[in-house]
Scaffold this motif. Sequence first.
Motif, PDB file in Angstrom:
ATOM      1  N   LEU A  37       1.131  -1.246   0.017  1.00 12.85           N
ATOM      2  CA  LEU A  37      -0.178  -0.022  -0.093  1.00 12.85           C
ATOM      3  C   LEU A  37       0.923   1.306  -0.137  1.00 12.85           C
ATOM      4  O   LEU A  37       1.090   1.416   0.460  1.00 12.85           O
ATOM      5  N   PHE A  38       0.385   2.079  -0.601  1.00  8.99           N
ATOM      6  CA  PHE A  38       1.572   3.634  -0.980  1.00  8.99           C
ATOM      7  C   PHE A  38       0.893   4.478  -1.101  1.00  8.99           C
ATOM      8  O   PHE A  38      -0.374   4.576  -1.995  1.00  8.99           O
ATOM      9  N   ASP A  39       1.359   5.889  -0.644  1.00 13.02           N
ATOM     10  CA  ASP A  39       0.904   6.939  -0.094  1.00 13.02           C
ATOM     11  C   ASP A  39       1.829   7.360  -0.406  1.00 13.02           C
ATOM     12  O   ASP A  39       2.198   8.334   0.605  1.00 13.02           O
ATOM     13  N   GLN A  40       2.149   8.472  -1.887  1.00 13.12           N
ATOM     14  CA  GLN A  40       3.823   8.942  -1.620  1.00 13.12           C
ATOM     15  C   GLN A  40       2.651  10.390  -1.921  1.00 13.12           C
ATOM     16  O   GLN A  40       3.906  10.912  -1.323  1.00 13.12           O
ATOM     17  N   TYR A  41       1.988  10.306  -2.077  1.00  6.75           N
ATOM     18  CA  TYR A  41       1.290  12.354  -1.959  1.00  6.75           C
ATOM     19  C   TYR A  41       0.591  12.724  -0.668  1.00  6.75           C
ATOM     20  O   TYR A  41      -0.502  12.386  -0.965  1.00  6.75           O
ATOM     21  N   LYS A  42       1.235  13.358   0.309  1.00  5.03           N
ATOM     22  CA  LYS A  42       0.178  13.740   1.179  1.00  5.03           C
ATOM     23  C   LYS A  42      -1.061  14.457   0.962  1.00  5.03           C
ATOM     24  O   LYS A  42      -1.678  14.576   1.507  1.00  5.03           O
ATOM     25  N   ASP A  43      -0.522  15.405  -0.092  1.00  5.14           N
ATOM     26  CA  ASP A  43      -1.651  16.755   0.089  1.00  5.14           C
ATOM     27  C   ASP A  43      -2.642  15.920  -1.190  1.00  5.14           C
ATOM     28  O   ASP A  43      -1.957  15.781  -2.348  1.00  5.14           O
ATOM     29  N   PRO A  44      -3.550  15.754  -1.131  1.00  2.02           N
ATOM     30  CA  PRO A  44      -4.829  15.429  -1.674  1.00  2.02           C
ATOM     31  C   PRO A  44      -5.143  15.229  -2.728  1.00  2.02           C
ATOM     32  O   PRO A  44      -5.643  14.429  -3.722  1.00  2.02           O
ATOM     33  N   LYS A  45      -4.852  16.496  -3.559  1.00  2.00           N
ATOM     34  CA  LYS A  45      -5.421  17.212  -5.084  1.00  2.00           C
ATOM     35  C   LYS A  45      -3.596  17.388  -5.442  1.00  2.00           C
ATOM     36  O   LYS A  45      -3.291  17.695  -6.468  1.00  2.00           O
ATOM     37  N   LYS A  46      -2.486  16.676  -5.346  1.00  2.00           N
ATOM     38  CA  LYS A  46      -1.248  15.915  -5.845  1.00  2.00           C
ATOM     39  C   LYS A  46      -1.319  14.928  -6.963  1.00  2.00           C
ATOM     40  O   LYS A  46      -1.344  14.594  -5.465  1.00  2.00           O
TER      41      LYS A  46
END
Length: 243
Positions: free
Chosen positions: A93-102
């Motif tokens: 599970l990979f979430d590299q962008y903490k900004d949800p709009k990026k």
Amino acid sequence: MKKVVLLLTSLILLVSCHNTKETKQLISIKKAETTPVLDGIGTDACWMNTTWLPLSQRWVGAPYSDDDFSGKYKLTWDDDALYLLVQIHDDVLFDQYKDPKKLWWDDDCVEVFVDEDNSGGEHQYNHNAFAYHVALDGNVMDIGPEEIPHLYNDHVLSKRVTNGKISTWELKVYLYDDSYVDGEENTPVKLHDNKEVGFALAYCDNDHSKERENFIGSIYVEGEDKNQGWIDANIFGTLLLKN
């Protein structure tokens, strides 16, 4: 008399232009007697006698192994919303962008495509249909008419529980018609027996790459470019709501 004929002809043309979608995947879904609790467990009574459906059509990326990804889902509904139970086997599970709009599509996420009136047609920068990206943290993204991303966290409520490589998602999806206006007060459409809804489901899978490695959908898409769901609601399947 000629005016009446012309008026009827115009109305027929208007209806035929609006309803151009071909039914490619018809799924009849049963109404829940008791609304499921969004706990990411999926043991509610409404899920017990509901059939799993495959999430297996490779829209983007190279072939993958079952150990890398496999997915399935169930559907039900009540007067207020659609409900999904989605089970994903994903080794990373990979979430590299903490900004949800990026670059939200390059993170692992569930994507829910809905077309409230099943009319089909283009919806890239309008609300003829919605393409909700549900991130690992629960944020919900789509692109609005201004060609900029919007958060739609009140459109899709979700809960995810991950045990090892298995993630179970429960989602409640409110449906809005094409009169929806961002920034204004909008009321979800009530659902009813025999209503048809345009629908597709997909998963963005990324195992530590700069861009997503795979995009796996619920319906076969013709042609070389299968990444069409965020643009064209004609590729969606059809849900038939039944009591």
